[in-house]
Design a protein around this motif. Structure first.
Motif, PDB file in Angstrom:
ATOM      1  N   VAL A  41     -41.334 -19.171   6.526  1.00 36.10           N
ATOM      2  CA  VAL A  41     -40.996 -19.912   5.300  1.00 36.10           C
ATOM      3  C   VAL A  41     -42.138 -20.806   4.806  1.00 36.10           C
ATOM      4  O   VAL A  41     -42.013 -21.466   3.775  1.00 36.10           O
ATOM      5  CB  VAL A  41     -39.721 -20.750   5.481  1.00 36.10           C
ATOM      6  CG1 VAL A  41     -38.551 -19.859   5.874  1.00 36.10           C
ATOM      7  CG2 VAL A  41     -39.906 -21.872   6.509  1.00 36.10           C
ATOM      8  N   GLY A  42     -43.247 -20.841   5.561  1.00 37.69           N
ATOM      9  CA  GLY A  42     -44.411 -21.603   5.113  1.00 37.69           C
ATOM     10  C   GLY A  42     -44.300 -23.105   5.276  1.00 37.69           C
ATOM     11  O   GLY A  42     -44.935 -23.861   4.537  1.00 37.69           O
ATOM     12  N   LEU A  43     -43.522 -23.553   6.258  1.00 35.23           N
ATOM     13  CA  LEU A  43     -43.423 -24.977   6.556  1.00 35.23           C
ATOM     14  C   LEU A  43     -44.307 -25.299   7.766  1.00 35.23           C
ATOM     15  O   LEU A  43     -44.287 -24.570   8.763  1.00 35.23           O
ATOM     16  CB  LEU A  43     -41.981 -25.378   6.876  1.00 35.23           C
ATOM     17  CG  LEU A  43     -41.019 -25.460   5.690  1.00 35.23           C
ATOM     18  CD1 LEU A  43     -39.575 -25.580   6.187  1.00 35.23           C
ATOM     19  CD2 LEU A  43     -41.359 -26.639   4.788  1.00 35.23           C
ATOM     20  N   GLN A  44     -45.071 -26.396   7.663  1.00 34.59           N
ATOM     21  CA  GLN A  44     -46.013 -26.747   8.714  1.00 34.59           C
ATOM     22  C   GLN A  44     -45.805 -28.198   9.166  1.00 34.59           C
ATOM     23  O   GLN A  44     -46.516 -29.104   8.734  1.00 34.59           O
ATOM     24  CB  GLN A  44     -47.453 -26.543   8.224  1.00 34.59           C
ATOM     25  CG  GLN A  44     -47.761 -25.095   7.884  1.00 34.59           C
ATOM     26  CD  GLN A  44     -49.188 -24.912   7.395  1.00 34.59           C
ATOM     27  OE1 GLN A  44     -49.706 -25.725   6.637  1.00 34.59           O
ATOM     28  NE2 GLN A  44     -49.833 -23.855   7.847  1.00 34.59           N
ATOM     29  N   PRO A  45     -44.832 -28.422  10.041  1.00 32.25           N
ATOM     30  CA  PRO A  45     -44.648 -29.769  10.567  1.00 32.25           C
ATOM     31  C   PRO A  45     -45.793 -30.143  11.508  1.00 32.25           C
ATOM     32  O   PRO A  45     -46.501 -29.278  12.031  1.00 32.25           O
ATOM     33  CB  PRO A  45     -43.325 -29.668  11.331  1.00 32.25           C
ATOM     34  CG  PRO A  45     -43.237 -28.230  11.717  1.00 32.25           C
ATOM     35  CD  PRO A  45     -43.884 -27.453  10.597  1.00 32.25           C
TER      36      PRO A  45
ATOM     37  N   HIS B  31     -39.820 -27.947   1.276  1.00 33.01           N
ATOM     38  CA  HIS B  31     -41.257 -28.175   1.134  1.00 33.01           C
ATOM     39  C   HIS B  31     -41.542 -29.530   0.484  1.00 33.01           C
ATOM     40  O   HIS B  31     -42.468 -30.246   0.888  1.00 33.01           O
ATOM     41  CB  HIS B  31     -41.897 -27.046   0.318  1.00 33.01           C
ATOM     42  CG  HIS B  31     -41.982 -25.748   1.055  1.00 33.01           C
ATOM     43  ND1 HIS B  31     -40.984 -24.787   1.004  1.00 33.01           N
ATOM     44  CD2 HIS B  31     -42.935 -25.248   1.882  1.00 33.01           C
ATOM     45  CE1 HIS B  31     -41.337 -23.756   1.751  1.00 33.01           C
ATOM     46  NE2 HIS B  31     -42.516 -24.005   2.306  1.00 33.01           N
ATOM     47  N   ASP B  32     -40.747 -29.880  -0.509  1.00 32.54           N
ATOM     48  CA  ASP B  32     -40.942 -31.171  -1.175  1.00 32.54           C
ATOM     49  C   ASP B  32     -40.661 -32.334  -0.230  1.00 32.54           C
ATOM     50  O   ASP B  32     -41.298 -33.388  -0.335  1.00 32.54           O
ATOM     51  CB  ASP B  32     -40.037 -31.272  -2.403  1.00 32.54           C
ATOM     52  CG  ASP B  32     -40.469 -30.352  -3.531  1.00 32.54           C
ATOM     53  OD1 ASP B  32     -41.632 -29.893  -3.509  1.00 32.54           O
ATOM     54  OD2 ASP B  32     -39.648 -30.078  -4.426  1.00 32.54           O
ATOM     55  N   ALA B  33     -39.724 -32.165   0.693  1.00 28.24           N
ATOM     56  CA  ALA B  33     -39.437 -33.223   1.664  1.00 28.24           C
ATOM     57  C   ALA B  33     -40.654 -33.486   2.548  1.00 28.24           C
ATOM     58  O   ALA B  33     -41.020 -34.647   2.798  1.00 28.24           O
ATOM     59  CB  ALA B  33     -38.227 -32.846   2.515  1.00 28.24           C
ATOM     60  N   PHE B  34     -41.288 -32.416   3.034  1.00 26.15           N
ATOM     61  CA  PHE B  34     -42.498 -32.591   3.846  1.00 26.15           C
ATOM     62  C   PHE B  34     -43.594 -33.262   3.014  1.00 26.15           C
ATOM     63  O   PHE B  34     -44.313 -34.149   3.502  1.00 26.15           O
ATOM     64  CB  PHE B  34     -42.994 -31.238   4.358  1.00 26.15           C
ATOM     65  CG  PHE B  34     -42.307 -30.758   5.610  1.00 26.15           C
ATOM     66  CD1 PHE B  34     -41.021 -31.162   5.937  1.00 26.15           C
ATOM     67  CD2 PHE B  34     -42.947 -29.890   6.465  1.00 26.15           C
ATOM     68  CE1 PHE B  34     -40.389 -30.713   7.098  1.00 26.15           C
ATOM     69  CE2 PHE B  34     -42.341 -29.437   7.631  1.00 26.15           C
ATOM     70  CZ  PHE B  34     -41.059 -29.843   7.951  1.00 26.15           C
ATOM     71  N   ALA B  35     -43.732 -32.826   1.764  1.00 25.63           N
ATOM     72  CA  ALA B  35     -44.767 -33.403   0.909  1.00 25.63           C
ATOM     73  C   ALA B  35     -44.513 -34.892   0.676  1.00 25.63           C
ATOM     74  O   ALA B  35     -45.450 -35.706   0.693  1.00 25.63           O
ATOM     75  CB  ALA B  35     -44.820 -32.660  -0.422  1.00 25.63           C
ATOM     76  N   ALA B  36     -43.254 -35.272   0.484  1.00 25.98           N
ATOM     77  CA  ALA B  36     -42.916 -36.682   0.250  1.00 25.98           C
ATOM     78  C   ALA B  36     -43.280 -37.531   1.461  1.00 25.98           C
ATOM     79  O   ALA B  36     -43.804 -38.653   1.317  1.00 25.98           O
ATOM     80  CB  ALA B  36     -41.431 -36.819  -0.069  1.00 25.98           C
TER      81      ALA B  36
END
Length: 206
Positions: free
Chosen positions: A118-122, A87-92
């Motif tokens: 997992v709550g990831l939204q690419p 999640h932090d990678a997407f946020a970065a």
């Protein structure tokens, strides 16, 4: 700044090992074939039909693929978790004005199911792409960086003209990833944010 960073899914963004192994063992077991965790673990990330073909006659593979895909949403998806730092990678990426993309060998409906779990939204999702085949969406979406745990991910990044970043959360070690084309390797995605800051402050020549 507008840019795209691509990621593999299984064992790069998500820990899907237990669910994939459970589905493989059920599918193979129903056909009288026993496979251990140790046999199946190194196969994660490769196309499903190719993996099943290592244990089954060719005429049984299509039916096994169908069974596996039917089992996956109920058996494997609930067992899947985001890997540390995902999640932090997407946020970065978004903090720098970029877009995260996921490119996976997995059947695309299953990719969406896992990401929802997992709550990831690419911003971009592509399924059914493996190895050098990942170069097509990498080029299509002008990805600057591609991140993965598998030798095939590095091959796809190189063929697609993206910077190849390996992570050590899958079955391949640093030497294998670098031999396949990785230009840098990090232990896991918790290192991605600082790595991206360094990359963007002094981008390598492409």
């Amino acid at each position: 700044m507008s840019f795209v960073v691509g990621f593999d899914l299984d064992m790069t963004l998500v820990d899907s090992r237990a669910g994939i192994v459970a589905c493989m063992q059920r599918t193979l077991g129903d056909r009288g074939v026993a496979a251990t965790d140790e046999q199946l673990w190194p196969l994660i990330g490769a196309p499903l039909a190719d993996n099943l073909a290592q244990f089954l006659p060719a005429d049984q593979v299509p039916g096994a693929v169908e069974q596996y895909r039917a089992l996956y949403p109920e058996l494997a998806v609930p067992m899947t978790t985001a890997l540390p730092g995902a999640h932090d990678a997407f946020a970065a990426i978004r903090e720098h004005g970029g877009q995260p993309m996921v490119v996976s060998a997995k059947y695309e409906p299953a990719v969406h199911a896992v990401l929802h779990q997992v709550g990831l939204q690419p911003d971009i999702v592509v399924g059914d792409a493996f190895g050098a085949g990942k170069a097509v969406p990498i080029k299509q979406h002008h990805a600057t960086i591609f991140v993965g745990d598998h030798e095939g991910d590095m091959a796809g990044a190189v063929a697609g003209g993206a910077y190849a970043l390996g992570v050590l959360t899958g079955p391949h070690d640093e030497a294998q990833l670098r031999a396949a084309g990785a230009q840098s390797v990090v232990p896991d995605l918790r290192s991605f944010g600082p790595w991206l800051n360094d990359y963007l402050s002094d981008p390598p020549a492409r």
